[in-house]
Scaffold this motif. Sequence first.
Motif, short mmCIF file in Angstrom:
data_model
loop_
_atom_site.label_atom_id
_atom_site.label_comp_id
_atom_site.label_asym_id
_atom_site.label_seq_id
_atom_site.Cartn_x
_atom_site.Cartn_y
_atom_site.Cartn_z
N VAL A 1 0.71 -1.01 0.02
CA VAL A 1 0.16 0.05 -0.14
C VAL A 1 1.03 1.17 0.17
N ILE A 2 0.55 2.09 -0.97
CA ILE A 2 1.49 3.38 -1.11
C ILE A 2 0.72 4.61 -1.15
N LEU A 3 1.21 5.66 -0.77
CA LEU A 3 0.73 7.06 -1.32
C LEU A 3 1.16 7.38 -2.50
N CYS A 4 0.24 8.28 -3.45
CA CYS A 4 0.70 8.33 -4.44
C CYS A 4 -0.16 9.62 -5.27
N ALA A 5 0.26 10.49 -5.97
CA ALA A 5 -0.51 11.56 -6.66
C ALA A 5 -0.06 11.92 -7.79
N SER A 6 -0.49 12.64 -8.72
CA SER A 6 -0.22 12.98 -10.05
C SER A 6 1.02 13.91 -10.25
N PRO A 7 1.69 13.97 -11.35
CA PRO A 7 2.83 14.76 -11.42
C PRO A 7 2.54 16.09 -11.25
N ASP A 8 1.27 16.68 -11.97
CA ASP A 8 0.69 18.04 -11.95
C ASP A 8 0.20 18.42 -10.58
N TYR A 9 -0.41 17.50 -9.71
CA TYR A 9 -0.76 18.13 -8.35
C TYR A 9 0.58 18.21 -7.61
N LEU A 10 1.59 17.30 -7.70
CA LEU A 10 2.70 17.57 -6.87
C LEU A 10 3.74 18.77 -7.50
N LYS A 11 3.46 18.93 -8.72
CA LYS A 11 4.26 20.24 -9.20
C LYS A 11 3.64 21.52 -8.65
N GLN A 12 2.45 21.37 -8.52
CA GLN A 12 1.51 22.73 -8.05
C GLN A 12 1.61 22.56 -6.54
N HIS A 13 1.46 21.65 -5.57
CA HIS A 13 1.29 21.67 -4.50
C HIS A 13 2.71 21.26 -3.61
N GLY A 14 3.63 20.71 -4.48
CA GLY A 14 4.80 20.15 -3.67
C GLY A 14 4.78 18.86 -3.34
N THR A 15 6.09 18.26 -3.20
CA THR A 15 6.04 16.89 -3.03
C THR A 15 6.35 16.69 -1.45
N GLY B 1 -0.72 0.63 -9.57
CA GLY B 1 0.50 -0.10 -10.07
C GLY B 1 0.61 0.59 -11.52
N GLU B 2 -0.36 0.38 -12.42
CA GLU B 2 -0.46 0.41 -13.90
C GLU B 2 -0.48 2.11 -14.13
N ALA B 3 -1.23 2.89 -13.41
CA ALA B 3 -1.10 4.49 -13.57
C ALA B 3 0.42 4.80 -13.16
N ILE B 4 1.08 4.10 -12.20
CA ILE B 4 2.36 4.43 -11.64
C ILE B 4 3.41 4.21 -13.07
N ARG B 5 3.08 3.16 -13.51
CA ARG B 5 4.08 2.65 -14.68
C ARG B 5 3.97 3.64 -15.78
N LYS B 6 2.52 4.02 -16.14
CA LYS B 6 2.45 4.88 -17.15
C LYS B 6 2.65 6.33 -17.01
N GLY B 7 3.21 6.63 -15.75
CA GLY B 7 3.66 8.07 -15.33
C GLY B 7 2.58 9.00 -15.00
N GLN B 8 1.53 8.24 -14.88
CA GLN B 8 0.23 9.15 -14.32
C GLN B 8 0.14 9.59 -12.99
N LEU B 9 0.85 8.56 -12.19
CA LEU B 9 0.94 8.85 -10.71
C LEU B 9 2.39 8.79 -10.35
N VAL B 10 2.63 9.35 -9.21
CA VAL B 10 4.12 9.20 -8.79
C VAL B 10 3.77 8.80 -7.16
N PRO B 11 4.77 7.83 -6.68
CA PRO B 11 4.43 7.39 -5.21
C PRO B 11 5.23 8.56 -4.48
N VAL B 12 4.80 8.78 -3.40
CA VAL B 12 5.29 9.52 -2.48
C VAL B 12 5.69 9.01 -1.22
N LEU B 13 6.64 9.38 -0.35
CA LEU B 13 6.97 8.99 1.09
C LEU B 13 7.33 7.46 1.13
N LEU B 14 7.99 7.36 0.11
CA LEU B 14 8.44 5.87 -0.11
C LEU B 14 9.41 5.32 0.93
#
Length: 310
Positions: A163-177, A245-258
């Motif tokens: 189980v992981i935390l994840c968000a979109s690249p655009d969200y992280l760009k706007q709000h920070g990682t 997992g699939e969205a992460i593989r496609k780059g649609q989501l980025v895991p955070v706080l790994l």
Amino acid sequence: MDRIDAMRAFVSVVTEGSFSRAAELLQLSPQLVSKYVSQLEDKLNVRLLNRTTRRVNLTEAGMQYLQHAQQILASIDEMDQQLGGLHQNPKGTLRISAPVSFSIKHLAPLLAEFQKQYPLIDLDLQLNDRKVDVVDEGFDVVLRIGELKSSSLVAKHVAPVRVILCASPDYLKQHGTPTCPEDLKHHRYLHYSYMEMDDRESIFPWLRSKNIEKSGAFQSNNGDVLIEAAIAGAGIALQPTFIAGEAIRKGQLVPVLLDFEPKVMGLYALYAHRKLLASKVRCFVDFLDGYFGAPPYWDAFVDTSAIVQD
């Protein structure tokens, strides 16, 4: 006295014509066969056989009892043969309860392959993310994800669940990682409503209610919806990798706080504890073993070594 054994001894004496031949057929001593018949007569309080030194003859009561006894024994033998066939060629309806998102994404191919191997087994799959009662609701097998509490059920570990935390690249760009758990209080959290705060904190001990942004809350009882919302930039989602997992593989989501990833949970097959487990259940549980791989194939979508956090 075992009534069935005594009944079988009586029928054998009649059909074979003597106690000795009946004993040979049943692989018992003549004395035990005679004892069985005598006990049966005592139990029924009626004489079934007239015995002489050379032969045995049925009484009127014996003739009536013989007809019923033969029917009963034939039914028992037929049932034994049918149940033996179920063991050799499992059949019947297998009722399964399983989580919604996991089933839609990963269970259908397994069930298709299972029925190819066991074509006589009918499947009744019910999808539900709530905790169902295996016995009271009449399920043969329940697939459940999480940390299991002790119960009278048998729990077969099927696969690990990250189980992981994840968000979109655009969200992280706007709000920070976020780089530490305390940073979450500055972010919107997409809440899975079937996961209570106590359960969430047992998974992420550092995830406290004070760290979660309350304004504009977004919650759903379906993980796929939350992942799609995260892809759309709605916030940070806490979901298993078999969904994300699939969205992460496609780059649609980025895991955070790994670095704070929690201990791995598990996917379990639960079934009622029975000394003689139905063959259809045993076949399905055995089929699950190792099917998803180790690690499971959905984690191949998540190459954490290639992820660079801002």
